[in-house]
Design a protein around this motif. Structure first.
Motif, short mmCIF file in Angstrom:
data_model
loop_
_atom_site.label_atom_id
_atom_site.label_comp_id
_atom_site.label_asym_id
_atom_site.label_seq_id
_atom_site.Cartn_x
_atom_site.Cartn_y
_atom_site.Cartn_z
N LEU A 8 0.84 -1.20 0.00
CA LEU A 8 0.00 0.00 0.00
C LEU A 8 0.87 1.25 0.00
N TYR A 15 1.96 7.11 -6.58
CA TYR A 15 1.00 8.12 -7.05
C TYR A 15 1.29 9.50 -6.48
N LEU A 30 -6.69 9.70 -15.64
CA LEU A 30 -5.49 8.85 -15.65
C LEU A 30 -5.82 7.42 -16.03
N HIS A 31 -6.38 7.24 -17.22
CA HIS A 31 -6.66 5.88 -17.67
C HIS A 31 -6.47 5.78 -19.19
N GLY A 69 -10.36 4.32 -6.17
CA GLY A 69 -9.12 4.65 -6.87
C GLY A 69 -9.39 5.81 -7.81
N GLY A 71 -7.91 8.77 -8.61
CA GLY A 71 -6.95 9.59 -9.35
C GLY A 71 -7.10 11.07 -9.04
N SER A 91 -8.72 7.30 -2.65
CA SER A 91 -7.39 7.03 -3.20
C SER A 91 -6.44 6.83 -2.03
N VAL A 92 -5.32 6.13 -2.29
CA VAL A 92 -4.30 6.01 -1.23
C VAL A 92 -3.37 7.21 -1.23
N GLU A 96 -3.30 13.16 -4.34
CA GLU A 96 -4.44 13.07 -5.25
C GLU A 96 -5.72 13.53 -4.55
N VAL A 118 -8.40 6.70 1.63
CA VAL A 118 -8.94 5.46 2.18
C VAL A 118 -8.30 4.28 1.44
N ASP A 119 -8.02 3.21 2.18
CA ASP A 119 -7.52 1.98 1.55
C ASP A 119 -8.73 1.13 1.12
N ALA A 120 -8.75 0.77 -0.15
CA ALA A 120 -9.88 0.01 -0.70
C ALA A 120 -10.07 -1.35 -0.02
N ILE A 136 -11.88 1.98 -11.84
CA ILE A 136 -11.30 2.25 -13.16
C ILE A 136 -9.78 2.15 -13.07
N GLU A 137 -9.25 1.07 -13.59
CA GLU A 137 -7.80 0.82 -13.61
C GLU A 137 -7.17 0.97 -12.23
N SER A 138 -7.88 0.58 -11.22
CA SER A 138 -7.33 0.71 -9.86
C SER A 138 -7.09 -0.65 -9.19
N HIS A 141 -3.66 -2.54 -8.70
CA HIS A 141 -2.70 -2.06 -7.71
C HIS A 141 -2.97 -2.66 -6.33
#
Ligand SMILES: C[S@@+](CC[C@H](N)C(=O)[O-])C[C@H]1O[C@@H](n2cnc3c(N)ncnc32)[C@H](O)[C@@H]1O
Length: 273
Positions: A8, A15, A30-31, A69, A71, A91-92, A96, A118-120, A136-138, A141
């Motif tokens: 994490l 990022y 960012l995708h 996530g 961005g 987001s982590v 961002e 926040v951590d997903a 979306i593209e998260s 990670h």
């Protein structure tokens, strides 16, 4: 647990360090781009992809969407404006989140759109508190996709929709040409994505049923070489961020023909049972 914490922090560092520079290449979304006749460069293709995602998001005005996530926050702000929904983006990266909340303020959207660090894998939200979610593209990670999907299943109400835009493995990771994919994944702190049946299985185990699956590889793949050329034009800057050797390997892998044969791009829409 300790490994998850390390992963994490490494994504957070990535990022915090690269988001602003990547934004200069991609624009605020960012995708990957959606390349069709209407787009001329990576920012317009990425913006076109956001439009495509918004069109496929099943929500009604006033509903609450989670953007996992988020961005820069731009896709969430566009969604909120276009569909008159409330959005919570997470987001982590503290940078961002600060940048995203500033944009919401500037656009006078802060009442409806908020961003949190926040951590997903451990969402601080009550069960069934969202009507829909984006990832979306998260997810690539995140240390444990199964845990993230269980968290999404918990916070979505039954019948709520999850929209995932992500890579998928076309071939098993053991094949020789997966080396390029592994190099790219290592540089961007990602795990290799699942196969398409793998995505469906993970979603099923978490309580989702896939209702639509759109293979966007043909529309998205030009983003890879385009991004590589834009990064190459700023070699000094990105070598500092990734380290010189790692950046050279990253560029070689992004420009190598094998990558698109190994990894495709899919849009999955799944319903919380
Ligand atoms: C490639 S960016 C995509 C950003 C945004 N979805 C977009 O399409 O413009 C990946 C995002 O996932 C976030 N992320 C990665 N791991 C995360 C985690 N464990 N919890 C929350 N956010 C995470 C990153 O901070 C970053 O914002």
């Amino acid at each position: 647990m300790a490994r998850q914490g390390e992963e994490l922090r490494s994504v957070e560092k990535l990022y915090d360090a690269t988001s602003a520079a990547l934004e200069e290449l991609y624009g605020a979304d960012l995708h990957f781009g959606y390349w069709d006749a209407s787009v001329v460069d990576l920012p317009s293709a990425a913006a076109r992809m956001t439009e495509h995602l918004i069109e496929r998001t099943q929500v009604t005005p006033g509903q609450h969407v989670l953007d996992l996530g988020c961005g820069t926050g731009n896709p969430a702000l566009r969604l909120a404006r276009a569909r008159e929904v409330r959005v919570t983006g997470v987001s982590v990266s503290r940078r961002e989140v600060a940048r995203a909340n500033d944009s919401a303020e500037q656009q006078q959207m802060a009442h409806d759109v908020q961003f949190e660090r926040v951590d997903a894998l451990a969402l601080p939200y009550t069960s069934a508190s969202f009507d829909a979610a984006w990832a979306i593209e998260s997810m690539s990670h995140m240390a444990d996709r199964a845990v993230v999907l269980r968290e999404l299943s918990r916070v979505l109400r039954p019948g709520g929709r999850l929209l995932i835009a992500d890579g998928f493995l076309r071939r098993p990771p053991s094949s020789a040409d997966s080396r390029a994919a592994e190099t790219v994944c290592a540089a961007f702190r990602m795990g290799l994505p699942p196969t398409l049946p793998g995505h469906t299985e993970l979603l099923g185990e978490a309580g989702f049923v896939v209702v639509d699956q759109e293979d966007l590889s043909e529309h998205a793949q030009r983003s890879i070489t385009c991004l590589a050329h834009l990064m190459q034009a700023r070699t000094a800057e990105f070598s500092d961020m990734f380290g010189e050797k790692a950046f050279t390997r990253l560029l070689d892998s992004l420009l190598g023909a094998e990558l698109t044969g190994t990894i495709g791009y899919v849009l999955l829409s799944a319903e919380r049972r």
